[in-house]
Design a protein around this motif. Structure first.
Motif, PDB file in Angstrom:
ATOM      1  N   ASP A 173      42.556  36.644  32.917  1.00 40.76           N
ATOM      2  CA  ASP A 173      42.675  37.326  31.631  1.00 40.76           C
ATOM      3  C   ASP A 173      44.121  37.779  31.483  1.00 40.76           C
ATOM      4  OD1 ASP A 173      42.946  39.819  32.978  1.00 40.76           O
ATOM      5  OD2 ASP A 173      40.813  40.272  32.790  1.00 40.76           O
ATOM      6  N   THR A 209      45.727  40.441  32.315  1.00 40.76           N
ATOM      7  CA  THR A 209      46.372  41.241  33.367  1.00 40.76           C
ATOM      8  C   THR A 209      46.012  40.818  34.787  1.00 40.76           C
ATOM      9  OG1 THR A 209      44.583  42.875  33.255  1.00 40.76           O
ATOM     10  CG2 THR A 209      46.543  43.288  31.892  1.00 40.76           C
ATOM     11  N   ALA A 246      45.360  51.524  36.582  1.00 39.05           N
ATOM     12  CA  ALA A 246      44.374  50.994  35.627  1.00 39.05           C
ATOM     13  C   ALA A 246      44.094  49.521  35.921  1.00 39.05           C
ATOM     14  CB  ALA A 246      44.868  51.170  34.195  1.00 39.05           C
ATOM     15  N   VAL A 247      45.124  48.772  36.289  1.00 36.69           N
ATOM     16  CA  VAL A 247      44.896  47.344  36.567  1.00 36.69           C
ATOM     17  C   VAL A 247      44.079  47.178  37.847  1.00 36.69           C
ATOM     18  CG1 VAL A 247      47.037  46.841  37.879  1.00 36.69           C
ATOM     19  CG2 VAL A 247      45.952  45.042  36.530  1.00 36.69           C
ATOM     20  N   HIS A 268      40.545  47.664  36.924  1.00 39.14           N
ATOM     21  CA  HIS A 268      40.100  46.438  36.242  1.00 39.14           C
ATOM     22  C   HIS A 268      39.826  45.325  37.255  1.00 39.14           C
ATOM     23  CE1 HIS A 268      39.494  43.459  33.241  1.00 39.14           C
ATOM     24  NE2 HIS A 268      40.613  42.816  33.499  1.00 39.14           N
ATOM     25  N   GLU A 286      36.406  45.601  38.559  1.00 43.63           N
ATOM     26  CA  GLU A 286      35.401  45.102  37.602  1.00 43.63           C
ATOM     27  C   GLU A 286      35.345  43.575  37.666  1.00 43.63           C
ATOM     28  OE1 GLU A 286      36.134  46.599  33.663  1.00 43.63           O
ATOM     29  OE2 GLU A 286      36.548  48.604  34.414  1.00 43.63           O
ATOM     30  N   VAL A 287      36.524  42.952  37.751  1.00 43.01           N
ATOM     31  CA  VAL A 287      36.610  41.488  37.819  1.00 43.01           C
ATOM     32  C   VAL A 287      35.961  40.979  39.098  1.00 43.01           C
ATOM     33  CG1 VAL A 287      38.239  39.567  38.082  1.00 43.01           C
ATOM     34  CG2 VAL A 287      38.622  41.300  36.302  1.00 43.01           C
TER      35      VAL A 287
END
Ligand code: 5GP
Ligand code: ZN
Length: 113
Positions: A22, A24, A59-60, A63, A66-67
């Motif tokens: 995606d 990032t 924040a990344v 994420h 989550e990925v």
């Protein structure tokens, strides 16, 4: 970073066997798999390792987790998997661009060190 192999993979300058991408985050199969399923998940921005995570870039990392959960579901790792990030020399970090190893697809050793 111009001489970073994972920055080059993120930029598409070096090919990789992609699992997920995606804006990032990029995930791709490890060149030298240590388990039946071995995927690397990286932020596209250059962060050297987990020691460099702070409020400006966490924040990344959230994420990325989550990925990881999504990839594990998509690859059918329902019986379990391991997520590892080696940080600096004592842990055997060989590529100084933050990455998380997702290992699974078989019973993993309990040896953590
Ligand atoms: P580390 O040892 O830093 O925790 O993990 C680096 C990982 O990157 C190793 O498992 C190694 O096999 C993998 N790796 C190194 N260069 C490449 C590459 O060019 N392509 C891919 N797909 N994996 C790589
Ligand atoms: Zn990099």
């Amino acid at each position: 970073m111009s001489d970073c192999i994972f920055c080059k993979i993120a930029a598409g300058e070096i090919p990789s066997n992609k699992v997920y991408e995606d804006e990032t985050v990029l995930a791709f199969y490890d060149l030298n798999p240590m388990a039946k399923v071995h995927v690397l998940i990286i932020p596209k921005e250059h962060i050297a390792n987990v020691a460099e995570i702070d409020a400006s870039n966490s924040a990344v990392v959230a994420h990325i987790f989550e990925v990881i959960a999504k990839i594990a579901k998509d690859l059918g790792l329902d019986e379990g998997y391991r997520v590892v990030s080696n940080c600096k020399e004592f842990a055997g970090q060989s590529v100084y661009h933050l990455h998380f190893h997702l290992l699974g697809g078989e019973q993993l050793s309990m040896n953590m060190c």
